[in-house]
Design an enzyme around this catalytic site. Structure first.
Site, PDB file in Angstrom:
ATOM      1  N   GLY A 275     -25.154   5.086 -12.777  1.00  0.00           N
ATOM      2  CA  GLY A 275     -26.126   5.467 -13.822  1.00  0.00           C
ATOM      3  C   GLY A 275     -25.725   6.694 -14.225  1.00  0.00           C
ATOM      4  O   GLY A 275     -24.655   7.379 -14.038  1.00  0.00           O
TER       5      GLY A 275
ATOM      6  N   GLU B 189       0.786  -1.141   0.068  1.00  0.00           N
ATOM      7  CA  GLU B 189      -0.051  -0.058  -0.205  1.00  0.00           C
ATOM      8  C   GLU B 189       0.812   1.184  -0.007  1.00  0.00           C
ATOM      9  O   GLU B 189       0.536   2.312  -0.743  1.00  0.00           O
ATOM     10  CB  GLU B 189      -0.952  -0.003   1.273  1.00  0.00           C
ATOM     11  CG  GLU B 189      -2.084   1.187   1.180  1.00  0.00           C
ATOM     12  CD  GLU B 189      -3.403   0.693   1.458  1.00  0.00           C
ATOM     13  OE1 GLU B 189      -3.555  -0.584   1.980  1.00  0.00           O
ATOM     14  OE2 GLU B 189      -4.137   1.483   1.602  1.00  0.00           O
TER      15      GLU B 189
ATOM     16  N   GLY C  22     -25.004  10.619 -14.860  1.00  0.00           N
ATOM     17  CA  GLY C  22     -24.875  11.673 -13.864  1.00  0.00           C
ATOM     18  C   GLY C  22     -24.144  11.022 -12.620  1.00  0.00           C
ATOM     19  O   GLY C  22     -23.571   9.931 -12.581  1.00  0.00           O
TER      20      GLY C  22
ATOM     21  N   SER D  16      -7.728   2.617  -2.856  1.00  0.00           N
ATOM     22  CA  SER D  16      -6.148   2.905  -2.220  1.00  0.00           C
ATOM     23  C   SER D  16      -5.385   3.107  -3.609  1.00  0.00           C
ATOM     24  O   SER D  16      -4.383   4.059  -3.429  1.00  0.00           O
ATOM     25  CB  SER D  16      -5.455   1.907  -1.690  1.00  0.00           C
ATOM     26  OG  SER D  16      -6.190   1.402  -0.116  1.00  0.00           O
TER      27      SER D  16
ATOM     28  N   ASP E  80     -23.793   8.890  -9.083  1.00  0.00           N
ATOM     29  CA  ASP E  80     -24.259   7.624  -8.348  1.00  0.00           C
ATOM     30  C   ASP E  80     -23.497   7.488  -7.232  1.00  0.00           C
ATOM     31  O   ASP E  80     -22.314   7.930  -7.303  1.00  0.00           O
ATOM     32  CB  ASP E  80     -24.422   6.724  -9.562  1.00  0.00           C
ATOM     33  CG  ASP E  80     -23.081   6.472  -9.935  1.00  0.00           C
ATOM     34  OD1 ASP E  80     -22.706   6.637 -11.313  1.00  0.00           O
ATOM     35  OD2 ASP E  80     -22.100   5.928  -9.264  1.00  0.00           O
TER      36      ASP E  80
ATOM     37  N   ASP F  41       0.632   3.828  -3.047  1.00  0.00           N
ATOM     38  CA  ASP F  41       0.250   5.314  -3.044  1.00  0.00           C
ATOM     39  C   ASP F  41       1.324   6.178  -3.400  1.00  0.00           C
ATOM     40  O   ASP F  41       1.052   7.204  -4.113  1.00  0.00           O
ATOM     41  CB  ASP F  41       0.418   5.585  -1.278  1.00  0.00           C
ATOM     42  CG  ASP F  41      -1.008   5.257  -0.744  1.00  0.00           C
ATOM     43  OD1 ASP F  41      -1.055   5.304   0.629  1.00  0.00           O
ATOM     44  OD2 ASP F  41      -1.751   4.832  -1.597  1.00  0.00           O
TER      45      ASP F  41
ATOM     46  N   ASP G 129     -18.498  10.168 -17.396  1.00  0.00           N
ATOM     47  CA  ASP G 129     -19.545   9.571 -16.763  1.00  0.00           C
ATOM     48  C   ASP G 129     -19.500   7.932 -16.721  1.00  0.00           C
ATOM     49  O   ASP G 129     -19.338   7.387 -17.756  1.00  0.00           O
ATOM     50  CB  ASP G 129     -20.823  10.213 -17.072  1.00  0.00           C
ATOM     51  CG  ASP G 129     -22.090   9.686 -16.205  1.00  0.00           C
ATOM     52  OD1 ASP G 129     -23.133   9.931 -16.348  1.00  0.00           O
ATOM     53  OD2 ASP G 129     -21.677   9.037 -15.201  1.00  0.00           O
ATOM     54  N   VAL G 130     -19.366   7.222 -15.483  1.00  0.00           N
ATOM     55  CA  VAL G 130     -19.542   5.818 -15.587  1.00  0.00           C
ATOM     56  C   VAL G 130     -20.906   5.359 -15.422  1.00  0.00           C
ATOM     57  O   VAL G 130     -21.695   5.814 -14.387  1.00  0.00           O
ATOM     58  CB  VAL G 130     -18.495   5.078 -14.586  1.00  0.00           C
ATOM     59  CG1 VAL G 130     -18.608   3.538 -14.500  1.00  0.00           C
ATOM     60  CG2 VAL G 130     -17.226   5.763 -14.732  1.00  0.00           C
TER      61      VAL G 130
END
Lengths: 176, 368
Positions: B344, B77, B346, B280, B348, B81, B322-323
């Protein structure tokens, strides 16, 4: 007396084991979160400096400005310092905003200062970290209720990583 | 075609050119903090940059380490990072906050908060991979930590927290399953980062939800006004809402944004390691891109971005991909069958407003 954190989880996280009671003469450090002032005003200022439509947008406070705003009252500072001194706390150090105080005490002193606390040694986590924690809830004198938010270093264990090494994504024959 | 996420995959997907790096002349800076008592090794960073940093200007070592670095083994980690913060936010002065060594007597996250209250000059952007379930923490602690995050926002620090890797989470309250929000991801004063995957694992195409992406609604903090419109719209239009008994629809909803969180290459203890996944990873990537935007702002005499959310929601996520495909995990029961919220159009509660399209994001966040 009263319990500042009755709703704090105190169960042992998976992978941690108790090594038994700590020796009364051992030393540990505890952090006292002192009650701050003017938090409503602070919230308003955050809105003002973060909203692009506000004339204050981007005009951030310095640490000294924040300290002047939230610094605990003289009564809080005096009451907490007197209480800790009487308990034998040593090597206390504060921060610029004066709303945290970290002190070193012996286990004996700490268990007298925080009735109900009982310190044990624990080891665990991916790197065998050693910590001293109390599985039992601590109390504070009622007189401290207006001056201390909570005491850090008694119940919460170090966090563990949630990263994982996933097997490579299963691909249904789309790549030779 | 690629065999796992590397800096060049990130820079290609998010439309960064080799010019999109720090100037090395501004007082811009960024930081990552992890509290796992893990160490990172500068030698790993140097090797990582030798392997993956060939086509963009970068710094090969961190500017400052806060907290003692042990001689212990490097942790994945801590390595991840630093390596991805310094390759997304390339050529920008970087601090690393790493919790103390083996016999830590304190709560490392509390110590980090105290550091924020004790240093006047701090980096503008902080990426933090830490979270606990809200229900495991006392309200005294949660409220006080939230105040500390508010103090940082007032000073113009941008705090990015990973949204967590357990999807919506799950626990049982008086015999009934509920989703399990995490903190500080649920604080209204931080920007929370979720996770995505490539739709085609080995191709740089559009992104879908990474099923681990943390997200949902706080049981402690009410919804802040800045996200009222976006969240209400999601709640009234999502065709896949879980039963209302599973979540607190009036709570602070998160995450706010997202980035790739699946299949990273990391160098740790001199070994390149593939397929590392988690929010992370997405958090330092998003943080690095905000640092690049700060670079442009500082060089044109503007203040750094500061607490981003009010502006992000006001601009309705402009500058983000947008996903809209995929759902994250949750309770394994016959009612929700392991599915939490779904993405969806916009905003979410799985990927927020979406993932960074750098040139467009720079354009929307440069002025004022």
């Amino acid at each position: 007396s009263y319990s500042p954190e009755p709703d704090q989880r105190r169960t042992l996280p998976p992978g941690w084991v108790s090594l038994g009671r700590a020796d009364p003469e051992e030393e540990l450090s505890l952090t006292f979160a002192l009650r701050q002032q003017n938090l409503e005003r602070l919230s308003e200022l955050v809105q003002a400096v973060s909203d692009p439509n506000s004339p204050q947008y981007g005009k951030y406070l310095t640490l000294e400005n924040v300290a002047d705003l939230v610094r605990p009252s003289p009564l809080t500072l005096h009451t907490v310092q007197k209480w800790l001194l009487a308990a034998g706390a040593q090597k206390c150090h504060s921060v610029i905003t004066q709303d945290f105080l970290t002190c070193w005490l012996s286990i004996r002193q700490a268990e007298l200062l925080l009735p109900g606390a009982e310190f044990h040694h624990y080891v665990g986590g991916p790197t065998e970290t050693h910590v001293v924690r109390s599985p039992r809830p601590y109390q504070l004198p009622q007189a401290l209720a207006p001056h201390v938010d909570f005491v850090g270093g008694l119940h919460r264990f170090p966090p563990t990583s949630s990263l994982r090494q996933r097997p490579e994504p299963q691909v249904t024959g789309t790549v030779g | 075609l690629h065999l796992g996420v590397t800096p060049s995959v990130i820079r290609k997907r998010y439309n960064l050119t080799s010019q999109d790096v720090g100037s090395g002349t501004s007082n811009n800076s960024q930081a990552c903090a992890q509290f796992l008592e893990q160490y990172f090794h500068d030698s790993d960073l140097a090797q990582f940059m030798r392997l993956f940093g060939g086509n963009f200007a970068h710094q090969a070592s961190v500017t400052r380490v806060v907290g003692q670095q042990g001689r212990g083994r490097a942790g994945i980690e801590a390595s991840l990072d630093v390596q991805y913060l310094m390759s997304a936010g390339a050529n920008i002065s970087t601090w690393v906050y790493s919790s103390p060594g083996r016999h830590e007597g304190q709560e490392p996250f509390l110590q980090w908060l105290m550091l924020l209250s004790n240093e006047s000059a701090l980096p503008h952007v902080h990426t933090v991979s830490y979270g606990d379930e809200e229900d495991s923490l006392s309200s005294a602690y949660i409220q006080r930590v939230n105040t500390e995050l508010m103090k940082a926002a007032a000073r113009g620090l941008t705090l990015l927290f990973a949204s967590g890797d357990s999807g919506a989470g799950c626990w049982s309250v008086s015999g009934r399953h509920q989703f399990r929000p995490t903190f500080p991801a649920s604080s209204p004063y931080v920007t929370t980062v979720g996770g995505t995957s490539f739709q085609e694992p080995f191709l740089i195409t559009n992104e879908i939800v990474d099923y681990i992406s943390g997200g949902g609604f706080s049981n402690v903090f009410p919804r802040p006004s800045y996200q009222e419109e976006a969240v209400a719209k999601f709640l009234s239009s999502s065709p896949h809402l879980p039963p209302s008994s599973y979540f607190n629809a009036s709570g602070r909803a998160y995450p706010d944004v997202a980035a790739l969180s699946d299949g990273y290459w990391v160098v740790s203890n001199r070994v390149p390691i593939p397929w590392v996944s988690g929010t992370s990873a997405s958090t330092p990537v998003f943080g690095g891109l905000l640092s690049l935007i700060n670079e442009h702002r500082i060089l044109s005499g503007r203040p750094p971005l500061g607490f981003l959310n009010p502006r992000l929601y006001q601009q309705h996520g402009a500058g983000l991909f947008d996903v809209t495909h995929g759902c994250h995990a949750s309770c394994l029961d016959e009612e929700v069958e392991g599915q939490g919220f779904c993405s969806g159009p916009g905003w979410d509660p799985v990927t927020g407003w979406g993932t960074p399209n750098f040139p467009a994001l720079l354009k929307t966040l440069l002025n004022p």
